[in-house]
Write an enzyme that holds these catalytic residues in place. Structure first.
Site, PDB file in Angstrom:
ATOM      1  N   MET A  30       0.841  -1.206   0.000  1.00  0.00           N
ATOM      2  CA  MET A  30       0.000   0.000   0.000  1.00  0.00           C
ATOM      3  C   MET A  30       0.877   1.258   0.000  1.00  0.00           C
ATOM      4  O   MET A  30       0.397   2.355   0.296  1.00  0.00           O
ATOM      5  CB  MET A  30      -0.938   0.012   1.216  1.00  0.00           C
ATOM      6  N   ALA A  32       4.004   4.023   1.002  1.00  0.00           N
ATOM      7  CA  ALA A  32       4.661   4.567   2.204  1.00  0.00           C
ATOM      8  C   ALA A  32       5.726   3.554   2.649  1.00  0.00           C
ATOM      9  O   ALA A  32       5.737   3.088   3.790  1.00  0.00           O
ATOM     10  CB  ALA A  32       3.654   4.863   3.313  1.00  0.00           C
ATOM     11  N   HIS A  37       9.234  -3.369   3.649  1.00  0.00           N
ATOM     12  CA  HIS A  37       8.805  -3.636   2.274  1.00  0.00           C
ATOM     13  C   HIS A  37      10.014  -4.022   1.413  1.00  0.00           C
ATOM     14  O   HIS A  37       9.938  -4.933   0.584  1.00  0.00           O
ATOM     15  CB  HIS A  37       8.154  -2.392   1.658  1.00  0.00           C
ATOM     16  N   GLY A 147       4.660 -10.276   4.120  1.00  0.00           N
ATOM     17  CA  GLY A 147       5.408 -10.190   5.376  1.00  0.00           C
ATOM     18  C   GLY A 147       4.764 -11.009   6.480  1.00  0.00           C
ATOM     19  O   GLY A 147       3.537 -11.064   6.595  1.00  0.00           O
ATOM     20  N   LYS A 149       4.892 -10.062   9.383  1.00  0.00           N
ATOM     21  CA  LYS A 149       4.334  -9.077  10.319  1.00  0.00           C
ATOM     22  C   LYS A 149       2.806  -9.172  10.335  1.00  0.00           C
ATOM     23  O   LYS A 149       2.185  -9.084  11.382  1.00  0.00           O
ATOM     24  CB  LYS A 149       4.753  -7.656   9.918  1.00  0.00           C
ATOM     25  N   GLN A 153      -2.867 -12.473   7.810  1.00  0.00           N
ATOM     26  CA  GLN A 153      -3.059 -12.187   6.382  1.00  0.00           C
ATOM     27  C   GLN A 153      -2.284 -13.201   5.520  1.00  0.00           C
ATOM     28  O   GLN A 153      -2.810 -13.730   4.535  1.00  0.00           O
ATOM     29  CB  GLN A 153      -2.575 -10.760   6.115  1.00  0.00           C
ATOM     30  N   SER A 186       4.158   1.321   8.089  1.00  0.00           N
ATOM     31  CA  SER A 186       3.861   2.649   7.539  1.00  0.00           C
ATOM     32  C   SER A 186       3.088   3.481   8.553  1.00  0.00           C
ATOM     33  O   SER A 186       3.238   4.698   8.633  1.00  0.00           O
ATOM     34  CB  SER A 186       3.026   2.515   6.265  1.00  0.00           C
TER      35      SER A 186
END
Ligand code: AMP
Length: 273
Positions: A30, A32, A37, A147, A149, A153, A186
């Site tokens: 997304m 930023a 990333h 990720g 993180k 997801q 972000s």
């Protein structure tokens, strides 16, 4: 790095690579961007000949009260970072390109999307799943990287790809953290200096809790102490849970946890916010 904003141009850029039989890795973002990333971009380059990043702030994964409007947007800086990192193609579509008038389909990832983060953000994983599957169908990469993180997801995407036989290999990349342990995000840019300092209580509490469970301490007690530590640090805690790293099923049974750790399966603290 080639920068495109339409599906047509993205497919034109991909075509010669496909025709030459060269592999393509996709890193959906997304924007930023930060070093977290870029770790995905670096991992992608080791696995495929060409790395494609997508940059799209996906409106349908934000609830009305969430931060869609103020989500950080810095396209020029992102382009620079991706280009320097060796990304071959940036696909940055408009909302209309992804959701043209009349768009009505969504992907429901099933029960895994309704637990943990899904309880507190209803509809979030449907929005994520829909856009990720859409990007996979649009660009047909060989590999897509996500990720750890965003662990829930990652598992949900693996699950959908398996259920729907989407022809892509999903790769998880370890979380990149600041030296004090806080995961790069972000949204960390929203934190005032004082909050940023207090945020370190999150990784610290998770690490300490895992250590205590590995030492055989009672799981419910450990989780309760952990919640209290976070509250004392100024957090409002949605949940602190021990969950199976493969299924995300939660357990408060020390016997099960110990035997599972002993059996070599990986367990993970899913915390959150
Ligand atoms: P986002 O732009 O937040 O949607 O994230 C795009 C991708 O980068 C997702 O797969 C995230 O899980 C991943 N990501 C974000 N932050 C980190 C981090 N600190 N370490 C590793 N991956 C990350």
């Amino acid at each position: 790095m080639n920068v495109v904003s339409t599906l047509r141009d993205a497919r034109s850029a991909l075509l010669p690579w496909r025709e030459a039989g060269e592999t393509v890795a996709l890193v959906p973002t997304m924007g930023a961007l930060h070093q977290g990333h870029l770790a995905l971009i670096v991992a992608a380059q080791k696995l495929a000949k060409h790395t494609v990043a997508s940059l799209f702030v996906n409106p349908i994964q934000f609830a009305p009260h969430e931060d869609f409007d103020k989500y950080p947007r810095q396209l020029d800086r992102d382009k620079q970072m991706l280009s320097e990192a060796g990304c071959s193609l940036l696909y940055a579509p408009s909302p209309e390109e992804i959701y043209p008038s009349g768009f009505a389909t969504s992907i429901d990832p099933g029960p895994m999307a309704t637990i943990l983060e899904g309880v507190f953000r209803p509809g979030f994983f449907v929005g994520v799943a829909t856009v990720v599957i859409k990007f996979l169908m649009q660009l047909m990469p060989d590999i897509a990287l996500f990720g750890e993180k965003d662990y829930q997801q990652l598992l949900i995407i693996r699950h959908i790809v398996r259920d729907l036989n989407v022809p892509v290999h999903i790769v998880g990349v370890p979380t990149v953290r600041d030296p004090d342990g806080l995961a790069l995000s972000s949204r960390n840019s929203y934190l005032l200096p004082d909050d940023r300092h207090r945020a370190c209580a999150l990784p610290r509490t998770l690490t300490e809790s895992v250590q205590m469970i590995q030492q055989g301490k009672n799981i419910e007690n450990v989780l309760s102490v952990g919640r209290n530590k976070l509250i004392s640090a100024g957090f409002s805690v949605d949940y602190l849970t021990l969950a199976d790293a493969m299924t995300l099923k939660t357990s408060s049974s020390a016997r099960i946890a110990r035997s599972t750790i002993g059996g070599g399966a990986s367990w993970k603290y899913a915390l959150n916010r």
